[in-house]
Design an enzyme around this catalytic site. Structure first.
Site, PDB file in Angstrom:
ATOM      1  N   TYR A 139       1.025  -1.361   0.117  1.00 21.72           N
ATOM      2  CA  TYR A 139       0.402  -0.005  -0.148  1.00 21.72           C
ATOM      3  C   TYR A 139       0.517   1.403  -0.159  1.00 21.72           C
ATOM      4  O   TYR A 139       0.677   2.313  -0.963  1.00 21.72           O
ATOM      5  CB  TYR A 139      -0.834   0.122   1.182  1.00 21.72           C
ATOM      6  CG  TYR A 139      -1.831   1.145   1.300  1.00 21.72           C
ATOM      7  CD1 TYR A 139      -2.687   2.128   0.511  1.00 21.72           C
ATOM      8  CD2 TYR A 139      -1.483   2.478   2.744  1.00 21.72           C
ATOM      9  CE1 TYR A 139      -3.364   3.227   0.502  1.00 21.72           C
ATOM     10  CE2 TYR A 139      -2.098   3.263   2.670  1.00 21.72           C
ATOM     11  CZ  TYR A 139      -3.385   4.262   1.997  1.00 21.72           C
ATOM     12  OH  TYR A 139      -3.355   4.994   2.189  1.00 21.72           O
ATOM     13  N   LYS A 143       1.245   4.073  -3.132  1.00 26.78           N
ATOM     14  CA  LYS A 143       1.015   5.707  -2.698  1.00 26.78           C
ATOM     15  C   LYS A 143       2.349   6.202  -3.349  1.00 26.78           C
ATOM     16  O   LYS A 143       1.541   7.408  -3.472  1.00 26.78           O
ATOM     17  CB  LYS A 143       0.493   5.662  -1.645  1.00 26.78           C
ATOM     18  CG  LYS A 143      -1.196   4.747  -1.293  1.00 26.78           C
ATOM     19  CD  LYS A 143      -1.706   5.334  -1.770  1.00 26.78           C
ATOM     20  CE  LYS A 143      -2.904   6.513  -1.253  1.00 26.78           C
ATOM     21  NZ  LYS A 143      -4.071   7.107  -1.975  1.00 26.78           N
TER      22      LYS A 143
END
Length: 334
Positions: A139, A143
């Site tokens: 994640y 990002k």
């Protein structure tokens, strides 16, 4: 102004849509599934995945600005899923903005893009906290790549800004608070370390305010264009106070026990190995990323957001907790 919110059916997305409507904007949302809540607000809905270019373009056409909030947010999963949703999906949004001459893009990022494992951060700002070079979760890695793409896309024709809100919570939360309460009631919640490591958190209304102020600035002086900003309540406090404050608001059992970091990290490694071997899609109860996040001091300075586009948290943590408690009581859930 016509504004598209990606991920409008989520916790932050719905709050953004509601606030934009209150300001008189023509609001649309792009998300995977139909939302009755957005329908009740009068938000126009477009359904699809970010990498489905034809459907995304249908939503983007005719818009003046985009608040790109949609993302795969999880502590576990396969890289391809994170890459497709967060990296490729964000690039599709950027390309679509260029194709349809959309001038303003506000991207919802995360402080996790600079989080360096067990390295503590106390009052870090956008200049002294560079991007992390190693990630224990897909994640955060995805990002980072997405944020870099957004900032690199900034130009006179497409003005972009990235916001990094930390630990969003408030009434209507469907992720953080329900999971905390469920684990606390099951007796499966522990602090990692002594629970005194300070962290940021951000009440939902303050996150929404930051997005709208950034959008307003892009449409005006554009002082924030091409930059990333940390967003929080500006009230760093021990994680024990944050967690138990939320649990108390929900009338859930408070956390009193803890485990040492080395044990939580080891359990995280073992869980990850088992989940990979068995090809499990559910999220493990512990991961290395989670152990690092929950045991490390990290809070950030928001003065750049105040200087450049006037962000100041309007709702304190104490006020927010009272609102959460009142909302839960009104629904009869506590």
């Amino acid at each position: 102004m016509k504004v598209l919110v990606t991920g409008g059916s989520g916790f932050l997305g719905q709050a953004l849509c509601q606030a934009l409507l209150a300001e008189g904007h023509d609001v649309s949302s792009f998300q995977r599934s139909y939302s009755h809540a957005l329908d009740a607000m009068g938000v126009r809905q477009y359904l699809g995945a970010l990498h489905d270019v034809s459907k995304l373009h249908e939503a983007l056409q005719g818009q003046d600005a985009v608040l790109h909030n949609a993302a795969k947010a999880s502590g576990w999963g396969v890289w391809q899923d994170f890459y497709q949703s967060n990296v490729l999906g964000t690039q599709c949004v950027i390309d679509g903005c260029r194709k349809f001459s959309i001038k303003h893009l506000v991207y919802t990022s995360t402080p996790s893009v600079v989080h360096q494992g067990r390295k503590p951060v106390s009052g870090g700002n956008e200049h002294n906290t560079p991007y992390a070079t190693h990630f224990s979760a897909y994640y955060a890695r995805s990002k980072k790549l997405a944020e870099q793409a957004v900032l690199a896309a900034n130009s006179e024709s497409l003005q972009c800004v990235a916001l990094r809100p930390r630990l969003i919570w408030g009434p209507g939360d469907t992720q953080l608070l329900p999971r905390l309460v469920a684990r606390a009631k099951a007796g499966r919640l522990r602090f990692i370390g002594n629970g005194q490591n300070s962290m940021d958190c951000t009440y939902i209304d303050n996150v929404v305010s930051a997005h709208l102020l950034a959008l307003e600035n892009l449409c005006g002086s554009a002082q924030c264009a091409g930059k990333a900003y940390f967003i929080s309540n500006r009230e760093p406090m021990p994680i024990a106070d944050i967690v138990n404050g939320l649990l108390a608001a929900a009338d859930a059992p408070l956390v009193k026990k803890s485990v040492p970091f080395w044990l939580a990290y080891t359990i995280g490694m073992l869980c990850e190995a088992v989940w990979r071997i068995l090809n499990l899609s559910s999220e493990p109860p512990m991961t290395r990323f989670l152990a690092e996040q929950l045991s490390t001091e990290h809070w950030y300075d928001c003065s750049a957001a105040e200087r450049d586009f006037g962000y100041r948290p309007e709702i304190t943590v104490a006020q927010g907790l009272r609102r959460v408690r009142a909302a839960l009581h009104s629904k009869g859930t506590v």
